[in-house]
Design an enzyme around this catalytic site. Structure first.
Site, PDB file in Angstrom:
ATOM      1  N   ASP A 133       0.792  -1.239   0.000  1.00  0.00           N
ATOM      2  CA  ASP A 133       0.000   0.000   0.000  1.00  0.00           C
ATOM      3  C   ASP A 133       0.828   1.296   0.000  1.00  0.00           C
ATOM      4  OD1 ASP A 133      -2.139  -1.703   0.099  1.00  0.00           O
ATOM      5  OD2 ASP A 133      -2.419  -1.515   2.263  1.00  0.00           O
ATOM      6  N   MET A 175      -5.404  -1.550  -5.737  1.00  0.00           N
ATOM      7  CA  MET A 175      -5.392  -1.626  -4.267  1.00  0.00           C
ATOM      8  C   MET A 175      -4.752  -0.377  -3.641  1.00  0.00           C
ATOM      9  SD  MET A 175      -4.611  -5.569  -3.371  1.00  0.00           S
ATOM     10  CE  MET A 175      -5.934  -6.760  -3.315  1.00  0.00           C
TER      11      MET A 175
END
Ligand code: ATP
Length: 349
Positions: A133, A175
């Protein structure tokens, strides 16, 4: 000789295995036995029926072949019990029983908090940022981020080829949880026309307006790259009320998704088709890029060097392109401003 231990925690990320191998090489050089703890902090709960249920001896023969493998050989998992102080005390006692002189924790900010708590209980810990992330502000990159943006870039390039062929826009969800970095870098590297990130409030009508502007100017094949965390930062939009009159099967209260968003844009922009793709778990399970593998190697080496010098409660990161370390508590408080300039440039603002 006391033992060193290593675990992977939180979501898996490409490069975790490479980091474990690097820690193993460092431990072997120092002639310190290395124990791999399975399934994140779960391996410290003392629940396994046999020692092998929770641990594995990581000698060089065991680990050398896993360096390039995606996923994590040690397995990973969340461990909510670890939020309880009594559970952590038991875990620290277990590590002391096993004569563990240092623990390397590879994970994200939750895992680092767990590591910090273990340090307070007398277990020296070092953190390596393992998450695709890139949501750890103290470091320029986390392990797996580079692989994730490369996977997304390949996916969007392929999608843009078919969008061009059919003259139709495409929504691509990537994501990143609450961090828009994967979306931003993917959009920038593929020439995508619109990027939507959780850091900036947005509306369905605003994106539809922008897509309409592109269509009117002749671009009928634009790509909208959207980060998964955006569905929460979206200003309310009743997808049920909007799509129902078109005969679409939508249930009341159903949340927005890439597929629904494409359906809405198709109608708001008068296109024959707007398609959608969710890149999904291929971002997490891909083989690490050389950049991620190199970072993993350097981080594993630094972790062992720090533990050897009796330095702990630190995390490793990249600053100005170079590997460095800093205290976990300071790292967790770090703030990195969102790259609004790049966001504006991609969206033509
Ligand atoms: P990712 O970014 O991939 O989600 P993460 O490390 O942030 O990784 P979390 O689920 O937040 O993932 O945390 C992983 C584990 O760390 C938790 O399941 C828990 O065992 C431990 N942990 C998280 N927060 C704390 C805390 N406040 N105190 C102790 N342990 C914690």
């Amino acid at each position: 000789m006391p033992n060193i231990a290593v675990l992977t925690s939180g979501g898996d990320s490409p490069g975790m295995n490479a980091a474990v191998v690097s820690v193993a090489r460092g431990a072997a050089r120092l002639k310190m036995p290395l124990i791999g703890i399975k399934r994140g902090f779960n391996g410290l709960l003392g629940k396994g029926k046999t020692w092998e249920d929770d641990y594995i001896r990581l000698d060089l023969d065991t680990v050398l072949d896993i360096a390039d493998l995606p996923g994590t050989y040690l397995r990973t998992a969340r461990c909510t019990e670890f939020l309880e102080p009594a559970v952590r005390e038991r875990a620290a006692a277990l590590l002391k029983e096993m004569d563990v002189a240092g623990l390397v924790v590879i994970g994200g900010n939750g895992s680092f908090t767990g590591a910090m708590r273990l340090c307070e209980l007398g277990i020296p810990c070092i953190g390596i940022p393992g998450t695709i992330d890139n949501d750890l502000a103290y470091t320029e990159m986390t392990l797996g981020f580079d692989t994730a943006i490369n996977v997304c870039t390949d996916a969007v390039r392929a999608i843009r080829a078919t969008s061009r062929s059919h003259d139709r826009p495409h929504v691509v969800e990537v994501m990143g949880r609450n961090c828009g970095d994967i979306a931003l870098m993917t959009a920038a590297s593929t020439g995508s026309e619109i990027v939507v990130v959780p850091e900036v409030k947005w509306t369905v009508d605003g994106i539809a307006r922008e897509l309409n502007r592109l269509i009117e100017s002749g671009n009928t094949r634009a790509t909208v790259v959207i980060a998964e965390g955006c569905w929460e930062s979206m200003k309310p939009f009743d997808v049920y009320q909007f799509l129902k009159p078109y005969g679409k099967q939508v249930f009341e209260g159903e949340p927005m998704s890439a597929n629904r968003f494409a359906s809405v844009l198709k109608r708001k922009c008068g296109m024959v088709e707007v398609r959608s793709t969710v890149v999904g778990y291929t971002q997490r399970g891909a083989q690490p890029t050389s950049r991620d593998s190199t970072f993993a190697f350097e981080a594993g080496q630094m972790a062992m060097e720090l533990l050897h010098r009796n330095i702990s409660n630190e995390v490793i990161g990249i600053r100005n392109g170079k590997i460095f370390h800093m205290p976990i508590d300071k790292a967790l408080k770090a703030h990195r401003p969102f790259n609004k300039t790049l966001y504006n440039q991609i969206n033509g603002l």
